[in-house]
Scaffold this motif. Sequence first.
Motif, PDB file in Angstrom:
ATOM      1  N   VAL A 576     -66.953  85.715 -51.133  1.00 17.08           N
ATOM      2  CA  VAL A 576     -65.408  85.107 -50.546  1.00 17.08           C
ATOM      3  C   VAL A 576     -66.391  84.316 -50.188  1.00 17.08           C
ATOM      4  O   VAL A 576     -67.433  84.502 -48.487  1.00 17.08           O
ATOM      5  CB  VAL A 576     -64.968  86.281 -49.621  1.00 17.08           C
ATOM      6  CG1 VAL A 576     -64.303  85.720 -48.667  1.00 17.08           C
ATOM      7  CG2 VAL A 576     -64.342  87.715 -50.166  1.00 17.08           C
ATOM      8  N   LEU A 577     -65.718  83.093 -49.687  1.00 14.96           N
ATOM      9  CA  LEU A 577     -65.832  81.615 -49.521  1.00 14.96           C
ATOM     10  C   LEU A 577     -65.526  81.985 -48.264  1.00 14.96           C
ATOM     11  O   LEU A 577     -66.178  81.215 -47.766  1.00 14.96           O
ATOM     12  CB  LEU A 577     -66.903  80.716 -50.072  1.00 14.96           C
ATOM     13  CG  LEU A 577     -67.155  80.894 -52.034  1.00 14.96           C
ATOM     14  CD1 LEU A 577     -66.571  79.967 -52.802  1.00 14.96           C
ATOM     15  CD2 LEU A 577     -68.580  80.917 -51.540  1.00 14.96           C
ATOM     16  N   VAL A 591     -55.412  85.062 -47.464  1.00 13.78           N
ATOM     17  CA  VAL A 591     -55.441  84.489 -48.929  1.00 13.78           C
ATOM     18  C   VAL A 591     -57.367  84.482 -48.825  1.00 13.78           C
ATOM     19  O   VAL A 591     -58.158  83.835 -48.484  1.00 13.78           O
ATOM     20  CB  VAL A 591     -55.078  84.056 -49.466  1.00 13.78           C
ATOM     21  CG1 VAL A 591     -55.875  83.163 -50.675  1.00 13.78           C
ATOM     22  CG2 VAL A 591     -53.668  84.291 -49.445  1.00 13.78           C
ATOM     23  N   ALA A 592     -58.507  84.927 -49.655  1.00 11.01           N
ATOM     24  CA  ALA A 592     -59.542  83.943 -49.822  1.00 11.01           C
ATOM     25  C   ALA A 592     -60.057  83.567 -50.650  1.00 11.01           C
ATOM     26  O   ALA A 592     -59.243  84.567 -51.966  1.00 11.01           O
ATOM     27  CB  ALA A 592     -60.569  86.446 -49.731  1.00 11.01           C
ATOM     28  N   GLY A 593     -60.411  82.560 -50.790  1.00  9.69           N
ATOM     29  CA  GLY A 593     -61.401  81.677 -51.567  1.00  9.69           C
ATOM     30  C   GLY A 593     -62.813  82.503 -52.150  1.00  9.69           C
ATOM     31  O   GLY A 593     -63.286  82.517 -51.280  1.00  9.69           O
ATOM     32  N   CYS A 594     -62.129  82.887 -53.342  1.00  6.82           N
ATOM     33  CA  CYS A 594     -63.415  83.416 -53.803  1.00  6.82           C
ATOM     34  C   CYS A 594     -64.089  82.451 -55.185  1.00  6.82           C
ATOM     35  O   CYS A 594     -63.186  81.408 -55.842  1.00  6.82           O
ATOM     36  CB  CYS A 594     -63.289  84.649 -54.592  1.00  6.82           C
ATOM     37  SG  CYS A 594     -62.725  86.092 -53.329  1.00  6.82           S
ATOM     38  N   PRO A 652     -66.438  85.873 -44.531  1.00  8.54           N
ATOM     39  CA  PRO A 652     -67.183  84.927 -45.263  1.00  8.54           C
ATOM     40  C   PRO A 652     -68.368  85.921 -45.442  1.00  8.54           C
ATOM     41  O   PRO A 652     -68.336  86.170 -45.060  1.00  8.54           O
ATOM     42  CB  PRO A 652     -66.984  83.778 -45.221  1.00  8.54           C
ATOM     43  CG  PRO A 652     -66.709  83.721 -43.255  1.00  8.54           C
ATOM     44  CD  PRO A 652     -65.661  84.942 -43.507  1.00  8.54           C
ATOM     45  N   GLY A 653     -68.566  86.238 -46.722  1.00 14.36           N
ATOM     46  CA  GLY A 653     -69.793  86.820 -47.344  1.00 14.36           C
ATOM     47  C   GLY A 653     -70.097  88.039 -47.918  1.00 14.36           C
ATOM     48  O   GLY A 653     -70.438  89.134 -48.340  1.00 14.36           O
TER      49      GLY A 653
END
Length: 674
Positions: A576-577, A591-594, A652-653
Amino acid sequence: MSGKLLSKLKQLMWYTTACRQLQALYCEKISKTSPAVLILPSSCRKSPNFQNSSYTTNAFASCAFNQTRTFSMKQTKNMGKPKIPNVKQAKFEVEIKQVMTVAELAQAMNKDIDHVYEALLHTSLDLDSLEPDSILNEEWIKEAIKKSGMKYKWAKLTESKVKENKDAQKRPPADPSQLVLRPPVVTIMGHVDHGKTTLLDSLRKTQVAAMEAGGITQHIGAFLVQLPSGEKITFLDTPGHAAFSAMRARGAHVTDIVVLVVAADDGVMKQTIESINHAKTANVPIILAINKCDKHEANPERVKKELLSYGVVCEEYGGDVQAVHISAVKGENIMALAEATVALAEMLELKADPMGMVEGIVIESRTDKGKGPITTAIIQRGTLKKGCVLVAGKAWAKVRLMYDENNKGIAQAGPSTPVEIVGWKNLPSAGDEILEVESEHRAREVVEFRNYVEGQEKMQEDQQIIDAKQKEHRDVYKKERESLSHLTWRQRRAAMYKANKHLLACRPKEKAEKDQLTLPIVIKGDVDGSVEAIMDILDTYDADEECELDVVYVAVGDISENDVNLAETFSGKASVLAIFNVTVGKKKVQVAGCRVQKGHLERKMKFKLLRSGDEIWKGSLTTLKHHKDDVQSVKTGMDCGVSLDGDIDFEPGDELVCFKEVEKQQVISWDPGF
């Protein structure tokens, strides 16, 4: 004066005359409508010096100084736009050899390895079998260079000298007058749970069997036993389990006498027969110890008769094999067995040379947290002392410490003495021959030569495999071409493109995900022999179509946290960024930007959300998008947006891992032999 120099001077004179004529023409203020014509000899006009040299430029610059009029010449009409010569771009030259690895070819072409794979994409070569250290022959080297728009040149051949043999050698046989009597090396063999280790316990008054896993010996143990009469016997205890057949064979090849233990109530079993075969192969005499004679169901005579069919003939039946009825648990007839062993050793007149350079055999090797790499060895010749430099296989040592079987330090070890050696730089393999050398420099030299020989042998084996593979694929390619021979070249090209179109969708080095079941395995053992035996058994695995075994890592030593982490294998994995909030109807959805780190994310699969290695969520995805498009899968290196079916806050992470749950009855056709 030479002709060339005279010609140069003439051209220079004409250039000077031309400049003067131009200046005169300007001074007379010739009309705009009258173009000036400068006539020069043809030899001067054709000269490349006239067209390209600085003389012409300087002449015109001189004439045009402080003038505003346009000057026109027939010969210099297009002078403002110099003509660029049409020179073909030189192809990059690649220096090649007759045989090169993929990595070597990429380096010679000044490209990465993927470029070589792509250059060989539409050939009959099997790219799946290619690795950076795979060997390419001349045909495929030239093909890759040709498809890359380059040309090749052969590397200059240098006369390579045959590498001098730097290996350590055993000494010639010693003078018989220097030989002294030595204790016999006796190996205890037999079927599992027939009482071998218990027999040794009775001899040396220890409790080894109680410390073994399940009461079964897991590796070879070497012990020096001193009898009440003063005689010494070195015993090797080998496992009776089927998985340790190779270790029993190794024990038989370093021993003088084999004590074959057979349970009186069980009779001859599978490992009993194998032990007999090992002893016969090594040409070692046998003493029969019929154990568990104290049991009610014991039948020693049946055991002796069963052994007749395997060539083991006891003295009662006219043979030369001594048979002793014992009870290892109660200690009955143990001394009679020891006396029989000593008597046989006296008949064999076992002697050795205690002087000179040490020779021996590695019985076992392991890694100790405090001492580092340790080997258990039997000294066969010479006397081992602290400071000796030893070579075994591709490992070497300067002896720092020596211990006996009771973990007590000793100063020296002579022939037939079992000893633990501390000081190895890395672990040798069980069964390796130990040789003493003169210095550490000599030891490094020997190991380097042995690594070189192994590399040459591996290269030859790899080349044979590659040649066979290439021949197979050439035959397949030839058949495919023959099936398309009735088509025109355009039709043939279209058909081949259609057949190979799927190969363009992925990079050559990316391996396709397999649908079949795979079991990753990490093998760690306390000693080298145990690991070797397990690997030998896995080599017999023949059920890949049911479940493929993937041996991830093999080593000797204790199980560490890194081993556990290595054993955790997943099919796809994303980090996950960034986190976004999106409004869907009246509800806000996180929503996770990955970015996919490895494998593929498949929307239809199950998912885990990991934070600092801990699982905090498990379920399914509600959306999987690449840019603004809904997608079913995302490949390695691509970015994506995901939302989960649970009320989970991303950080994040975090790591998102996809997996597949398969329920299947645990049945397999493989028979490991035990």
